[in-house]
Design a protein around this motif. Structure first.
Motif, short mmCIF file in Angstrom:
data_model
loop_
_atom_site.label_atom_id
_atom_site.label_comp_id
_atom_site.label_asym_id
_atom_site.label_seq_id
_atom_site.Cartn_x
_atom_site.Cartn_y
_atom_site.Cartn_z
N GLN A 226 0.83 -1.20 0.00
CA GLN A 226 0.00 0.00 0.00
C GLN A 226 0.87 1.25 0.00
N ASP A 227 0.35 2.28 -0.66
CA ASP A 227 1.03 3.57 -0.78
C ASP A 227 0.25 4.59 0.05
N SER A 228 0.89 5.14 1.07
CA SER A 228 0.22 6.07 1.98
C SER A 228 -0.02 7.44 1.35
N VAL A 229 0.65 7.72 0.23
CA VAL A 229 0.49 9.03 -0.42
C VAL A 229 -0.62 8.98 -1.46
N THR A 230 -0.65 7.94 -2.29
CA THR A 230 -1.66 7.84 -3.34
C THR A 230 -2.91 7.10 -2.89
N GLY A 231 -2.85 6.36 -1.80
CA GLY A 231 -4.01 5.63 -1.31
C GLY A 231 -4.31 4.36 -2.06
N GLU A 232 -3.29 3.71 -2.62
CA GLU A 232 -3.48 2.48 -3.40
C GLU A 232 -3.03 1.27 -2.59
N LEU A 233 -3.87 0.23 -2.59
CA LEU A 233 -3.53 -1.07 -2.01
C LEU A 233 -3.56 -2.10 -3.13
N LYS A 234 -2.41 -2.70 -3.42
CA LYS A 234 -2.28 -3.59 -4.57
C LYS A 234 -2.01 -5.00 -4.10
N ILE A 235 -2.82 -5.94 -4.63
CA ILE A 235 -2.65 -7.37 -4.37
C ILE A 235 -2.26 -8.01 -5.70
N SER A 236 -1.07 -8.57 -5.75
CA SER A 236 -0.55 -9.08 -7.02
C SER A 236 -1.23 -10.36 -7.47
N ASN A 237 -1.58 -11.26 -6.53
CA ASN A 237 -2.18 -12.55 -6.89
C ASN A 237 -3.40 -12.76 -6.00
N HIS A 238 -4.56 -12.42 -6.54
CA HIS A 238 -5.78 -12.45 -5.75
C HIS A 238 -6.25 -13.89 -5.54
N SER A 239 -6.88 -14.12 -4.38
CA SER A 239 -7.42 -15.44 -4.06
C SER A 239 -8.66 -15.27 -3.19
N HIS A 240 -9.35 -16.39 -2.94
CA HIS A 240 -10.57 -16.34 -2.13
C HIS A 240 -10.27 -15.93 -0.69
N SER A 241 -9.09 -16.22 -0.21
CA SER A 241 -8.76 -15.88 1.18
C SER A 241 -8.57 -14.38 1.39
N TYR A 242 -8.42 -13.64 0.31
CA TYR A 242 -8.22 -12.19 0.42
C TYR A 242 -9.52 -11.42 0.34
N ALA A 243 -10.63 -12.10 0.07
CA ALA A 243 -11.91 -11.42 -0.03
C ALA A 243 -12.36 -10.95 1.35
N ARG B 43 -15.34 2.41 3.13
CA ARG B 43 -15.24 0.94 3.12
C ARG B 43 -15.57 0.40 1.74
N ILE B 44 -15.04 -0.79 1.46
CA ILE B 44 -15.33 -1.47 0.21
C ILE B 44 -15.26 -2.98 0.44
N ASN B 45 -16.15 -3.69 -0.25
CA ASN B 45 -16.21 -5.15 -0.13
C ASN B 45 -15.47 -5.76 -1.31
N LEU B 46 -14.33 -6.37 -1.05
CA LEU B 46 -13.54 -7.01 -2.10
C LEU B 46 -14.03 -8.44 -2.30
N LYS B 47 -14.40 -8.76 -3.55
CA LYS B 47 -14.89 -10.10 -3.89
C LYS B 47 -13.80 -10.89 -4.60
N ALA B 48 -14.01 -12.20 -4.67
CA ALA B 48 -13.09 -13.09 -5.39
C ALA B 48 -13.91 -13.85 -6.42
N ASN B 49 -13.91 -13.37 -7.66
CA ASN B 49 -14.70 -13.97 -8.72
C ASN B 49 -13.90 -15.04 -9.46
N LYS B 50 -14.62 -16.12 -9.84
CA LYS B 50 -14.00 -17.20 -10.58
C LYS B 50 -13.75 -16.73 -12.01
N PRO B 51 -12.56 -16.95 -12.54
CA PRO B 51 -12.28 -16.49 -13.91
C PRO B 51 -13.12 -17.28 -14.91
#
Length: 399
Positions: free
Chosen positions: A241-258, A275-283
């Motif tokens: 995460q970048d505290s200046v730009t406010g970006e949180l980046k997950i390089s390899n998303h999975s169901h455990s990160y939802a 707040r935001i709800n992050l989902k894990a969609n099946k490709p």
């Protein structure tokens, strides 16, 4: 013999010179000792007088300096004040007049122009017991003296409701002839944060990179963004995460990160969050996507061909119809109007009164006989039966 006399004379001269050096050195030593004794005696006897003289001189100088300095403006607060938008503030300005300042009291509060070539903008004054606020200035709203009577030594300025426009350098100037002094203070109004907006960049697909963004559109810098996870544990270790730009980046998303993620933004005034709800969609199935793309492309091409065929057929029918229509003779076109009766016709009619003249498509029929009779006709075309015409050798057949 002669050599003995010379050596004796040399020894006498040497001894005489030696004796003179010893006497001179003794006299010098005695003179120095006597001077040292005289100095110490003079110092001990004159020291109290010298100290008293210096003390009196310093006292007189300090008193004279205090009287010549005149008006003194002071402030116990900081030279730079930071306040939040919507709050109130008091800009301190205390003054002390000198006994030599006997003129009329005059207090001025103004805004220092950042451009040195421009004049300072006056805000408020106090003269002869009268307070005056310059209402034409945009910062004049909510200004007042903090003390009920500024002539008592307190000329502080009070601002009721702060806005970002109040950020400026203020000057307090106090004059009482011949004394005059001033004090400057900088005011920085910090803008409160707006509620940030959170969104996800990417399809939230498992196995792909996902980025969470957070941005506050309003607020005094610097802004600091912090992401944290509210459900299902902490933020993944692989996330950055970048505290200046406010970006949180997950390089390899999975169901455990939802889960639900919270972004908090801070500045010197306060904090806000979203707040935001992050989902894990099946490709999706790539083979199905490829087949669907091909089928859709073929259907689109087929629809285009059908449209082109319909357009061509319609244009061809229209051209054929216009060609046939131009060759048709319409039966309902009315005939041209009859010509006016010529002099030959009039003469023939006078000789053959039984001849009848009919107007084609008109509303009247004129009959030439013993008398003239007008008979109305219908609008429809009706053939008129005429008797046989006789041939006149002079005028020919009657028309």
């Amino acid at each position: 013999m002669r050599g003995t006399k010379e050596s004796t004379s040399t020894l006498l001269q040497y001894s005489t010179a030696r004796r003179l050096d010893v006497v001179s050195a003794f006299r010098t030593t005695m003179f120095r000792q006597s001077c040292s004794r005289w100095r110490s005696t003079l110092s001990l006897s004159c020291l109290p007088w010298i100290s008293g003289f210096l003390l009196c001189t310093a006292t007189l100088l300090s008193t004279e300096f205090r009287y010549t300095q005149g008006m003194q403006v002071t402030s116990n607060g900081p030279r730079t004040i930071q306040k939040a938008e919507g709050e109130s503030v008091t800009l301190g300005c205390s003054y002390t007049a000198s006994p030599l300042d006997t003129g009329e009291l005059d207090i001025e509060w103004s805004v220092i122009s950042p451009d040195t070539t421009q004049k300072d903008q006056m805000l408020m004054t106090y003269t002869s017991g009268t307070k005056y606020v310059y209402d034409n200035h945009p910062l004049a709203n909510g200004l007042s003296f903090a003390a009920p009577d500024p002539s008592k030594g307190d000329a502080s300025l009070s601002i009721a409701v702060l806005s970002p426009a109040h950020s400026a350098t203020y000057q307090c100037k106090v004059k009482k002839a011949p004394g005059v002094d001033m004090h400057k203070v900088s005011l920085v109004v910090m803008v409160k944060l707006s509620v940030p907006k959170c969104w996800v960049e990417g399809g939230e697909l498992v196995g792909e990179a996902v980025a969470l963004h957070c941005h506050s559109a309003r607020g005094s810098t610097p802004l600091t963004y912090t992401w944290r996870r509210e459900s299902a544990g902490s933020i993944p270790a692989i996330a950055t995460q970048d505290s200046v730009t406010g970006e949180l980046k997950i390089s390899n998303h999975s169901h455990s990160y939802a889960g639900i993620y919270l972004c908090e933004v801070n500045n010197v005034v306060g904090a806000e969050h979203c707040r935001i709800n992050l989902k894990a969609n099946k490709p999706p199935n790539r083979a199905a996507v490829i087949v669907g793309t091909i089928v859709g492309s073929l259907l689109l091409i087929l629809i285009l061909l059908v449209l082109i065929g319909l357009l061509y057929w319609k244009l061809s029918n229209r051209h054929h119809y216009e060609k046939e229509f131009s060759n048709e003779i319409r039966e309902d076109v009315p005939p041209p109007e009859s010509r006016p009766v010529s002099r030959y016709t009039s003469r023939s009619a006078s000789q053959h009164p039984q001849v009848t003249y009919s107007q084609v498509g008109g509303t009247e029929v004129n009959s030439l006989s013993e008398g003239y009779t007008h008979t109305p006709l219908s609008n429809s075309f009706t053939p008129v039966k005429c008797s046989a015409f006789e041939y006149d050798s002079k005028y020919g057949y009657a028309v």
